[in-house]
Enzyme design. Structure first.
Site, PDB file in Angstrom:
ATOM      1  N   LYS A 252      37.899 -22.686  -5.467  1.00 30.98           N
ATOM      2  CA  LYS A 252      37.589 -21.269  -5.658  1.00 30.98           C
ATOM      3  C   LYS A 252      38.534 -20.670  -6.690  1.00 30.98           C
ATOM      4  O   LYS A 252      39.750 -20.804  -6.585  1.00 30.98           O
ATOM      5  CB  LYS A 252      37.702 -20.527  -4.332  1.00 30.98           C
ATOM      6  CG  LYS A 252      37.464 -19.014  -4.432  1.00 30.98           C
ATOM      7  CD  LYS A 252      37.646 -18.338  -3.077  1.00 30.98           C
ATOM      8  CE  LYS A 252      37.615 -16.827  -3.203  1.00 30.98           C
ATOM      9  NZ  LYS A 252      37.868 -16.155  -1.908  1.00 30.98           N
ATOM     10  N   ASP A 257      40.810 -10.383  -6.669  1.00 32.19           N
ATOM     11  CA  ASP A 257      39.703  -9.968  -5.817  1.00 32.19           C
ATOM     12  C   ASP A 257      39.987  -8.605  -5.218  1.00 32.19           C
ATOM     13  O   ASP A 257      40.823  -8.468  -4.322  1.00 32.19           O
ATOM     14  CB  ASP A 257      39.484 -11.006  -4.703  1.00 32.19           C
ATOM     15  CG  ASP A 257      38.405 -10.589  -3.734  1.00 32.19           C
ATOM     16  OD1 ASP A 257      37.557  -9.741  -4.106  1.00 32.19           O
ATOM     17  OD2 ASP A 257      38.392 -11.103  -2.603  1.00 32.19           O
ATOM     18  N   LYS A 264      38.743  -3.751  -0.510  1.00 30.28           N
ATOM     19  CA  LYS A 264      39.821  -4.124   0.395  1.00 30.28           C
ATOM     20  C   LYS A 264      40.807  -2.961   0.550  1.00 30.28           C
ATOM     21  O   LYS A 264      41.047  -2.212  -0.403  1.00 30.28           O
ATOM     22  CB  LYS A 264      40.608  -5.323  -0.157  1.00 30.28           C
ATOM     23  CG  LYS A 264      39.853  -6.620  -0.234  1.00 30.28           C
ATOM     24  CD  LYS A 264      40.743  -7.711  -0.828  1.00 30.28           C
ATOM     25  CE  LYS A 264      39.989  -9.011  -0.983  1.00 30.28           C
ATOM     26  NZ  LYS A 264      39.716  -9.651   0.304  1.00 30.28           N
ATOM     27  N   ASP A 275      43.953 -15.606  -4.880  1.00 31.92           N
ATOM     28  CA  ASP A 275      42.626 -15.970  -4.411  1.00 31.92           C
ATOM     29  C   ASP A 275      42.025 -17.109  -5.234  1.00 31.92           C
ATOM     30  O   ASP A 275      40.867 -17.483  -5.019  1.00 31.92           O
ATOM     31  CB  ASP A 275      41.700 -14.751  -4.436  1.00 31.92           C
ATOM     32  CG  ASP A 275      40.613 -14.827  -3.374  1.00 31.92           C
ATOM     33  OD1 ASP A 275      40.780 -15.603  -2.406  1.00 31.92           O
ATOM     34  OD2 ASP A 275      39.598 -14.113  -3.497  1.00 31.92           O
ATOM     35  N   ASP A 334      32.771  -8.417  -0.560  1.00 32.13           N
ATOM     36  CA  ASP A 334      34.068  -9.081  -0.407  1.00 32.13           C
ATOM     37  C   ASP A 334      33.908 -10.515   0.093  1.00 32.13           C
ATOM     38  O   ASP A 334      34.885 -11.222   0.257  1.00 32.13           O
ATOM     39  CB  ASP A 334      34.963  -8.285   0.548  1.00 32.13           C
ATOM     40  CG  ASP A 334      36.425  -8.705   0.451  1.00 32.13           C
ATOM     41  OD1 ASP A 334      36.815  -9.267  -0.593  1.00 32.13           O
ATOM     42  OD2 ASP A 334      37.168  -8.481   1.428  1.00 32.13           O
ATOM     43  N   GLU A 336      32.688 -12.784  -1.744  1.00 34.50           N
ATOM     44  CA  GLU A 336      32.286 -13.191  -3.100  1.00 34.50           C
ATOM     45  C   GLU A 336      32.614 -14.639  -3.398  1.00 34.50           C
ATOM     46  O   GLU A 336      31.926 -15.285  -4.202  1.00 34.50           O
ATOM     47  CB  GLU A 336      32.950 -12.281  -4.142  1.00 34.50           C
ATOM     48  CG  GLU A 336      34.361 -12.672  -4.569  1.00 34.50           C
ATOM     49  CD  GLU A 336      35.377 -12.683  -3.432  1.00 34.50           C
ATOM     50  OE1 GLU A 336      36.298 -13.522  -3.476  1.00 34.50           O
ATOM     51  OE2 GLU A 336      35.271 -11.868  -2.501  1.00 34.50           O
ATOM     52  N   ARG A 338      32.301 -17.375  -1.714  1.00 35.48           N
ATOM     53  CA  ARG A 338      31.240 -18.322  -1.363  1.00 35.48           C
ATOM     54  C   ARG A 338      30.064 -18.240  -2.339  1.00 35.48           C
ATOM     55  O   ARG A 338      29.336 -19.210  -2.509  1.00 35.48           O
ATOM     56  CB  ARG A 338      30.784 -18.082   0.075  1.00 35.48           C
ATOM     57  CG  ARG A 338      30.109 -16.759   0.333  1.00 35.48           C
ATOM     58  CD  ARG A 338      30.073 -16.404   1.803  1.00 35.48           C
ATOM     59  NE  ARG A 338      31.394 -16.088   2.307  1.00 35.48           N
ATOM     60  CZ  ARG A 338      31.675 -15.823   3.586  1.00 35.48           C
ATOM     61  NH1 ARG A 338      30.698 -15.845   4.483  1.00 35.48           N
ATOM     62  NH2 ARG A 338      32.905 -15.551   3.971  1.00 35.48           N
TER      63      ARG A 338
END
Length: 484
Positions: A252, A257, A264, A275, A334, A336, A338
């Protein structure tokens, strides 16, 4: 960072160094320590007694002597230490040496008789490297650490191999620790290209037009909200001769993010430069793999992007189409990671690998379940899951098998699309793994590294300072080597 670990055939007291490190186990000096104590007419034992040094595991006592400094290192009271204990001991020794500013230290090979010269040297050397790491690039007037460790009665090739693996971990840590205004998707791709030139990997990098042409609609939906363009990165290692297996690594790559419109809260956003810990791990692993040259083909994939808010950002209730044709209803922007991984996994599957291992800082649910030092292992293929778990155990990285519970799959059922990107909070990490498996057309393992990939500075860290840990590099390298 100038950290080196070498070996010598000599014992600690025979090696001329500014600092010598010997152990106390069960309240008694080790054999090497007794030899050094004899050279110093009993000084070490007298100081240990005077200071009431208990020798608990990880405790250190510095002693100035006529032969230079001596570090007495505690190994605790119990017997039956493991290689993980030896790695940790090396890391704690390195931390103490670096903090003291010593440039060279001769270190006793603590469990030489227990594990043998090869395994003992490799584990100790790996710990010394990992514990010495610092990221001071943005601190004015604070230099990067410089230290040379010499393992007494060590085995040179084992220390060299540990250095190769540690080099991959250092790269992964550096990538995670870079601030997000420096390491955006374009810069991450540039560094992957630089690595490829340095170690002889093939590299392919795709920009927005190619990403859209390939039909990566889920990845593009996340990426298009940022002014910083996305980059899809592919690194390829090819062995000499016909490969015995073809493997794929997917990481990933969200370089920052915000959560998108499912924004968030500020405390949750402060570590989101990390992230891309999965991307960092697969890139770091590829550096080590290129040096170790196993007889397998390895391809690494990163869909690098930022998840930002703008007039171009994707929304809740959008329906996206992934590269493999599946449609996805967005219920949380959020979730995102995946979405970017869906297209990365679909692309990786086109090369028909024998196995895919994917790493991602994916869910808070996994952190709640396993804490910050253990990754969740979700195996769509049981044999592959066992192989990855064995590799993690041998590498000294903690993973725990989690279920891919088929009964939860209905929680991802969408009324208007093939699948939705989130289900319920309960069992969220399992549902995320089930989502990813829909896009992997090969034996597949998902490692949720949301806990161990980034260490807050106020927590006890087993191998080095707070920030990026490089978790996953050692597991991936060991797993790839096991496939040879």
């Amino acid at each position: 960072m100038a950290i080196r670990v070498k070996t010598t055939r000599r014992k600690v007291f025979e090696h001329d160094a500014p600092l010598r490190v010997v152990a106390v186990l069960g309240g008694r000096l080790s054999e090497e320590g007794q030899w050094l104590n004899s050279e110093l007419d009993g000084l070490l034992e007298r100081v240990i007694k005077q200071t009431r040094f208990k020798g608990e595991f990880g405790d250190s006592l510095f002693i100035a002597t006529a032969l230079g400094q001596v570090l007495i290192f505690g190994l605790g009271k119990r017997r039956g230490h493991t290689l993980d204990d030896l790695r940790l001991a090396g890391a704690k020794v390195a931390e103490a040496v670096v903090e003291r500013g010593v440039r060279e230290a001769a270190v006793e090979n603590f469990f030489l008789k227990r594990f043998g010269k090869v395994e003992a040297t490799e584990a100790l050397a790996e710990g010394l490297y990992l514990g010495a790491y610092r990221f001071n690039r943005y601190k004015s007037g604070v230099p990067e650490p410089r230290a040379r460790f010499v393992i007494a009665q060590g085995f040179g090739p084992a220390a060299e191999r540990a250095g190769v693996v540690a080099g991959g971990v250092f790269l992964a840590r550096d990538l995670v620790n870079e601030p997000p205004n420096v390491l955006n998707p374009v810069e991450l791709a540039r560094r992957a290209e630089a690595l490829a030139r340095e170690v002889g990997l093939e590299v392919n990098v795709f920009g927005p037009e190619k990403i859209q042409d390939l039909g990566m609609g889920a990845y593009w939906a996340v990426a298009k909200g940022s002014d910083n363009e996305p980059r899809f990165i592919e690194l390829v290692y090819r062995p000499e001769g016909e490969p015995v297996r073809k493997l794929a690594l997917v990481g990933k790559g969200l370089t920052f993010d915000t959560g998108g419109y499912s924004l968030k809260p500020t405390p949750s956003m402060t570590t989101m430069k990390g992230d891309m810990g999965g991307a960092a791990a697969v890139i770091g692993a590829m550096k080590a793999i290129a040096a170790l040259k196993p007889p397998v083909e390895v391809r690494a994939y990163v869909a690098a992007a930022e998840n930002m808010i703008s007039g171009h950002a994707y929304r809740v209730d959008d329906v996206l189409k992934a590269m493999n044709g599946k449609t996805i209803e967005v219920l949380n922007t959020d979730a995102e990671g995946r979405l970017t991984l869906a297209d990365a996994l679909a692309y990786a599957s086109q090369a028909e690998p024998d196995a895919i291992v994917e790493l991602s800082t994916l869910t808070g649910s996994c952190v709640v379940a396993l804490g910050r030092q253990i990754a969740g292992l979700f195996a769509a293929d049981e044999a592959l899951g066992r192989a990855v778990q064995r590799a993690a155990e041998a590498a000294g990285e903690k993973v725990w098998p989690m279920p891919m519970e088929p009964a939860y799959k209905h929680l991802l059922k969408s009324e208007i699309a093939d699948i939705k990107n989130v289900g319920t909070r309960e069992g969220g990490a399992i549902q995320a793994a089930l989502f990813l498996a829909e896009f992997a057309d090969a034996p597949f393992v998902h490692l949720d590294i949301a806990g161990p990939a980034f260490a807050p500075s106020d927590e006890d860290r087993p191998y080095g300072p707070g920030g990026g840990t490089g978790f996953g590099v050692r597991t991936l390298v060991r797993w790839v080597l096991d496939q040879a």
